[in-house]
Design an enzyme around this catalytic site. Structure first.
Site, PDB file in Angstrom:
ATOM      1  N   CYS A 123       0.832  -1.201   0.000  1.00 53.74           N
ATOM      2  CA  CYS A 123       0.000   0.000   0.000  1.00 53.74           C
ATOM      3  C   CYS A 123       0.872   1.259   0.000  1.00 53.74           C
ATOM      4  O   CYS A 123       0.636   2.195  -0.773  1.00 53.74           O
ATOM      5  CB  CYS A 123      -0.923   0.004   1.221  1.00 53.74           C
ATOM      6  SG  CYS A 123      -2.117   1.367   1.232  1.00 53.74           S
ATOM      7  N   CYS A 124       1.885   1.272   0.848  1.00 59.90           N
ATOM      8  CA  CYS A 124       2.809   2.408   0.892  1.00 59.90           C
ATOM      9  C   CYS A 124       3.526   2.570  -0.444  1.00 59.90           C
ATOM     10  O   CYS A 124       3.745   3.683  -0.914  1.00 59.90           O
ATOM     11  CB  CYS A 124       3.833   2.216   2.004  1.00 59.90           C
ATOM     12  SG  CYS A 124       3.186   2.429   3.677  1.00 59.90           S
ATOM     13  N   CYS A 204      -0.999   8.315   7.296  1.00 60.84           N
ATOM     14  CA  CYS A 204      -2.382   8.009   6.936  1.00 60.84           C
ATOM     15  C   CYS A 204      -3.194   7.697   8.193  1.00 60.84           C
ATOM     16  O   CYS A 204      -2.682   7.109   9.149  1.00 60.84           O
ATOM     17  CB  CYS A 204      -2.425   6.810   5.999  1.00 60.84           C
ATOM     18  SG  CYS A 204      -1.610   7.082   4.414  1.00 60.84           S
ATOM     19  N   CYS A 207      -3.171   4.042   9.480  1.00 62.39           N
ATOM     20  CA  CYS A 207      -1.973   3.418  10.048  1.00 62.39           C
ATOM     21  C   CYS A 207      -1.243   4.324  11.045  1.00 62.39           C
ATOM     22  O   CYS A 207      -0.038   4.177  11.237  1.00 62.39           O
ATOM     23  CB  CYS A 207      -1.021   3.016   8.924  1.00 62.39           C
ATOM     24  SG  CYS A 207      -1.737   1.891   7.705  1.00 62.39           S
ATOM     25  N   CYS A 230       7.844   3.849   5.424  1.00 61.48           N
ATOM     26  CA  CYS A 230       6.890   3.626   4.344  1.00 61.48           C
ATOM     27  C   CYS A 230       7.564   3.100   3.079  1.00 61.48           C
ATOM     28  O   CYS A 230       6.914   2.500   2.233  1.00 61.48           O
ATOM     29  CB  CYS A 230       6.151   4.919   4.022  1.00 61.48           C
ATOM     30  SG  CYS A 230       7.199   6.251   3.399  1.00 61.48           S
TER      31      CYS A 230
END
Length: 245
Positions: A123-124, A204, A207, A230
């Site tokens: 995702c990062c 985010c 997280c 990240c």
């Protein structure tokens, strides 16, 4: 000596810069890299998080037109977006570039928006690393706000380093919390609105958690996942530009 053993030119440049400016930091170092070493070929990367205002203020003081790259993952706190707008106006920054993953990439790799739950590293990579890599294309160097005191994994950050054939400059690497707070006060800089609620390092909303008293400022990021970065500051990511979840 075989060509494969030659030291990359960017590594030699980082060593040269360390030799020349290794006793500087803050405004003096910012002036050197923006005006002397990389005029027109350097960008500043900012998350507009809890400590970002100081770095941005130092840059704006030297050159308010410096390109500032802000990665909007689509999952940031609304407070961060409003804080960004507040600082841009307050500091007179004239070239803030908000970037993020393309709609096509998101549809292909994170259609339901839950990739952060299934594979946070991926995702990062999708939402932060790839957009920033594209945004930094063409620049010789970039500036970060990382500091040694932020986490044990950052305890040895140098003033100059290399990543992906670019020079990375860390003007505040040697600053401690006290000096940072003094600069906030001296410049009367606004604080991120979530800081007083215990969020000391903000990414985010999916997280990021509050930080326990006395813990590393970044311990609220990806809590319990064994993840500390990240990927923006990591060379040779484990993730390619495409993957299947």
């Amino acid at each position: 000596m075989p060509e494969g053993n030659l030291t990359p030119p960017e590594v030699l440049r980082a060593a040269e810069l360390t030799e020349r400016y290794g006793t500087l930091d803050g405004t003096a170092l910012m002036l050197a890299v923006l005006k002397e070493e990389f005029p027109g070929t350097i960008a500043l990367v900012s998350s507009f998080g809890t400590e970002s205002a100081v770095l941005l203020a130092l840059a704006a003081e030297v050159d308010p037109a410096v390109p500032v790259i802000f990665v909007d993952t689509g999952k940031l706190f609304g407070e961060t977006l409003r804080y960004r707008d507040q600082l841009v106006t307050r500091l007179g920054l004239t070239d803030v570039r908000t970037v993020g993953a393309g709609k096509g990439d998101l549809a292909a790799a994170d259609k339901d928006g839950l990739l952060w739950q299934k594979a946070p590293d991926a995702c990062c990579h999708l939402r932060k690393t790839l957009p920033l890599r594209d945004a930094l294309h063409g620049f010789e160097a970039w500036i970060t706000g990382r500091k040694r005191f932020q986490a044990s994994t950052r305890a040895a950050i140098p003033l100059f380093e290399t990543q992906d054939r670019q020079i990375k400059v860390n003007p505040l690497a040697l600053w401690d919390r006290e000096r940072l707070d003094e600069e906030f006060a001296r410049r009367d800089l606004p604080r991120h609105p979530l800081e007083e609620d215990g969020f000391l390092s903000i990414g985010c909303y999916t997280c990021t958690e509050r930080v326990a008293p006395g813990a590393d400022p970044r311990s609220g990021r990806w809590a319990g996942l064994g993840k500390t970065e990240c990927g923006i500051h990591t060379t040779n990511s484990n993730y390619s530009d495409a993957w299947t979840i």
